[in-house]
Each structure stands twice: as structure tokens, then as C-alpha cells.
Write an enzyme that holds these catalytic residues in place. Structure first.
Site, short mmCIF file in Angstrom:
data_model
loop_
_atom_site.label_atom_id
_atom_site.label_comp_id
_atom_site.label_asym_id
_atom_site.label_seq_id
_atom_site.Cartn_x
_atom_site.Cartn_y
_atom_site.Cartn_z
N LYS A 84 0.66 -1.15 0.10
CA LYS A 84 -0.01 0.19 0.17
C LYS A 84 0.51 1.28 -0.25
O LYS A 84 1.61 1.75 1.11
CB LYS A 84 -0.68 0.16 1.25
CG LYS A 84 -1.60 1.16 1.70
CD LYS A 84 -2.49 1.14 2.79
CE LYS A 84 -3.84 2.15 2.74
NZ LYS A 84 -4.33 2.44 4.24
N LYS A 130 -2.25 -1.79 -3.95
CA LYS A 130 -3.37 -0.38 -3.63
C LYS A 130 -2.34 1.62 -3.51
O LYS A 130 -1.59 1.35 -3.16
CB LYS A 130 -4.32 -0.41 -2.55
CG LYS A 130 -4.90 0.95 -2.20
CD LYS A 130 -4.94 0.44 -0.60
CE LYS A 130 -5.71 2.36 -0.56
NZ LYS A 130 -6.04 2.48 1.30
C1 PBG Z 1 -7.24 3.64 5.60
C2 PBG Z 1 -7.73 3.33 4.51
C3 PBG Z 1 -7.22 4.37 3.03
C4 PBG Z 1 -8.07 3.83 1.52
C5 PBG Z 1 -8.21 2.71 2.61
N1 PBG Z 1 -8.22 2.65 3.88
C6 PBG Z 1 -7.03 5.94 3.28
C7 PBG Z 1 -5.19 6.26 3.67
O1 PBG Z 1 -5.07 5.05 3.78
O2 PBG Z 1 -5.27 7.14 3.81
C8 PBG Z 1 -8.07 4.73 0.65
C9 PBG Z 1 -9.39 3.75 -0.13
C10 PBG Z 1 -9.32 5.27 -0.98
O3 PBG Z 1 -8.63 5.85 -1.60
O4 PBG Z 1 -10.41 4.70 -2.34
N2 PBG Z 1 -5.83 3.88 5.93
#
Ligand code: PBG
Length: 337
Positions: free
Chosen positions: A199, A252
Site C-alpha cells: 500500500k 493499492k
Molecule cells: C485507511 C484507508 C485509506 C484507504 C483505504 N483504507 C486511506 C488512507 O490510507 O489514507 C483509501 C481508499 C481509497 O482511496 O479509495 N488507512
């Protein structure tokens, strides 16, 4: 060498039926997880300004939205809880309230749609007053061990509510191992872990933070999320999560990271999920609204790219628009759709 004029690529592109025989299948809705935002209340369906077509639902309203999708064969959902700011605290304790909106939603969805796959996001950023993904230490850094201990509690609460699986997204070291051990000790050996393993700290999460009220109040997430300029360590993150016991790995965002999906595909035999994030969703809508592109075409092309790169599971906000916008018989890019 078999080249022009003997080899003519256009021969295989002559008719829709020839193309259809040689193209890959467009991913069915069964491969999709729809990310959903849930809030407390009854009959709530609040539009999310930065994500047209997406809403914050109360649990009962989500059931209504899921009914047609379940009939169309959607794989499942990924649940995110949203609570008012004045209920948040320094350590994110509301995240493991068994009466919280996520466990409530999970119980209701499992009751109404027993065979739907229900994953829950396991993170603290939507529950901490500072918006970081774990409690802060005295220097203002996220305290890894404290965060991991809390995440494990959250995972147990979600599993006990009946979640098919938990999806830890906080990017804390050792979180997958801690969650696996906690679930097993709680008698939840069957609960899946879909780790947000690779991620990235991304600027494509903007609309999500608007939807979930989860922006960090200060600083950014670069001390825990992976750098998009460091591919090797990003892949190592996934390898470590596999070793810690993840059942499904995830890349992601998806569209800037198709190379990561493809490289991970070569390295693991676990299923790979790709998260087609909020910014990737909203930018296509914005472009289409300006008349700068055909929405259906752009959506089908991006989803095909994600599947072609090697993702098995597609986590995407397009899932709830599959029937009216992107699905249909036929083929990638062909006329037979
Ligand atoms: C939480 C999380 C995030 C997303 C999914 N879980 C945001 C982040 O890390 O700031 C993003 C999902 C999206 O943009 O669709 N940690």
C-alpha cells in the site's frame, strides 16, 4: 522470421466474433468487492461529494443497496466505518466497540445475505482524533506496537460479528502476524486476512478521506505507507505479509501500480487483490462530466488493465455501477457489448 507481409495482425481483428475468441473475458461482478462507508442511524443515504454515485449508508440502507447487487452476483463488500469527530480519541478505541457501526453492519449483512463475502477494513485513522493510523508516541510518531495491539482487538470484534475476513490497512510492522495469532487464539481460525500488503502513500486517496473523515490532522502517512518511488521495498512488504500469514495480498492503488501487480503475480501463489481507489474512480467521472472521455469505455479499460496485470480480486467503487454502467455481455473493447 514471420513478419509483414506474411504476418498481418489485422487478420485476427477482422470481426467481433474473431476478436471475442482471442480476447480475455471481462471480469464478472463475482470478482468484485465494493468498498462501502457506513454510519449510524436508520434510512441514511448521504451522497459523498467527492465520489458521485457513492454514499454513506446506515446499515439498513446498505442492505437495500446490496439487494440488486447480490442478485447480480457481486463477490462481496469491504466495510469502512465513519463516526462523528467528537467520538474519536487519541488511541482509536471506538474502533473496537462491539456495538460500533461496523460490527452492526457485518451482523446485519451476514444475516440478510449469508453467502456474501464481507471484509472489514481494520485501521484506526477513522477513529483517532489526530487521524493517524495508530496512537502517537511522545515524539508524535505512530507507535507501532501500540497500534498493532489495538488492530488485533479490532480484528477480533469484526470476526466475532461474523466478518468473512479482515483487511488490515494501517501498514504497521507485524500487524498481520499479530492479527492472525489473535484470531486463532479467539477461536477464529477460519477468518481470512486480506492484507493491504503493498500500500503506497498516495495522492489518490483524497476523495476517500473526504468520505471517511480520516485525513491526518498533521503530517502525512509516509512514515508507514510505502513510497511509490521504492518498488523493491514495496514488494518486500507483500512478501513479509505472506510470511506472517496473510491469505490474500493487495496492491493499492491500482492504476499507477499495474507493474507492482504483475511483479507480485510472478512472486506469489496467493490471490492478489487490487484496490482501485477513490481518486481513480472520481477522476474518470470528472473527466467524463467535462466531456473529455466516455465513462463506460474508460472504466472498462481500467478494470481490464487491472485484471490483465494479474489481480484476482478487484476492489472498486465501480462495483455498484456494474449492472447499469460497465457490465453486459461481450468483450473488452469490442462491439459485442
Ligand atoms: C485507511 C484507508 C485509506 C484507504 C483505504 N483504507 C486511506 C488512507 O490510507 O489514507 C483509501 C481508499 C481509497 O482511496 O479509495 N488507512
Amino acid at each position: 522470421m514471420n513478419a509483414y507481409p506474411e504476418r498481418r495482425m489485422r487478420r485476427l481483428r477482422q470481426t467481433p466474433r474473431i476478436r471475442r475468441m482471442v480476447e480475455m473475458e471481462f471480469p464478472g461482478l463475482g470478482r468484485f468487492l465494493w468498498p462501502v462507508f457506513v454510519v449510524e442511524g436508520q434510512g441514511v443515504k448521504q451522497p459523498i461529494a467527492a465520489m458521485p454515485g457513492q454514499f454513506r449508508y446506515s446499515p439498513d440502507a446498505l442492505i437495500e443497496a446490496l439487494t440488486p447487487l447480490s442478485e447480480l452476483g457481486i463477490g462481496g463488500i469491504l466495510v469502512f466505518g465513519v463516526i462523528p469527530n467528537d467520538r474519536k480519541d487519541e488511541t482509536g478505541q471506538p474502533a473496537y466497540d462491539p456495538a460500533g457501526v461496523v460490527p452492526q453492519t457485518v451482523r446485519l449483512v451476514r444475516e440478510r445475505f449469508p453467502d456474501l463475502v464481507v471484509f472489514t477494513d481494520v485501521c484506526l485513522c477513522a477513529y483517532t482524533s489526530h487521524g493517524h493510523c495508530g496512537p502517537l508516541d511522545r515524539r508524535g510518531n505512530v507507535d507501532n506496537e501500540a497500534a498493532v495491539a489495538t488492530l488485533a482487538r479490532v480484528a477480533i470484534v469484526h470476526a466475532e460479528a461474523g466478518a468473512t475476513g479482515v483487511a488490515p490497512s494501517a501498514m504497521m510492522d507485524g500487524q498481520v502476524q499479530a492479527i492472525r495469532r489473535a484470531l486463532d487464539a479467539a477461536g477464529r481460525a477460519e477468518t481470512l486476512i486480506m492484507s493491504y500488503s503493498t500500500k503506497f502513500a498516495s495522492s489518490f486517496y483524497g476523495p476517500f478521506r473526504n468520505a471517511g473523515g480520516s485525513s491526518p490532522r498533521h503530517g502525512d502517512r509516509r512514515s508507514y505507507q510505502a513510497s511509490f518511488a521504492d518498488a523493491r521495498r514495496a514488494l518486500l512488504e507483500s512478501a513479509l505479509d505472506e510470511a506472517e500469514g496473510a491469505d490474500i495480498l493487495m496492491v493499492k492503488p491500482a492504476l499507477c501500480y499495474l507493474d507492482m501487480i504483475a511483479r507480485l503475480r510472478e512472486r506469489t501463489d496467493l490471490p492478489i487483490a487490487a484496490y482501485n481507489v477513490s481518486g481513480e474512480y472520481s477522476m474518470l467521472i470528472a473527466a467524463a462530466e467535462r466531456g473529455w472521455g466516455d465513462l463506460r469505455g474508460m472504466v472498462r479499460e481500467s478494470i481490464t488493465g487491472i485484471a490483465r496485470a494479474g489481480a484476482d480480486i478487484i476492489i472498486s467503487y465501480w462495483a455498484n455501477r456494474y449492472g447499469d454502467l460497465i457490465g453486459g455481455r461481450g468483450q473488452v473493447g469490442g462491439e459485442m457489448r
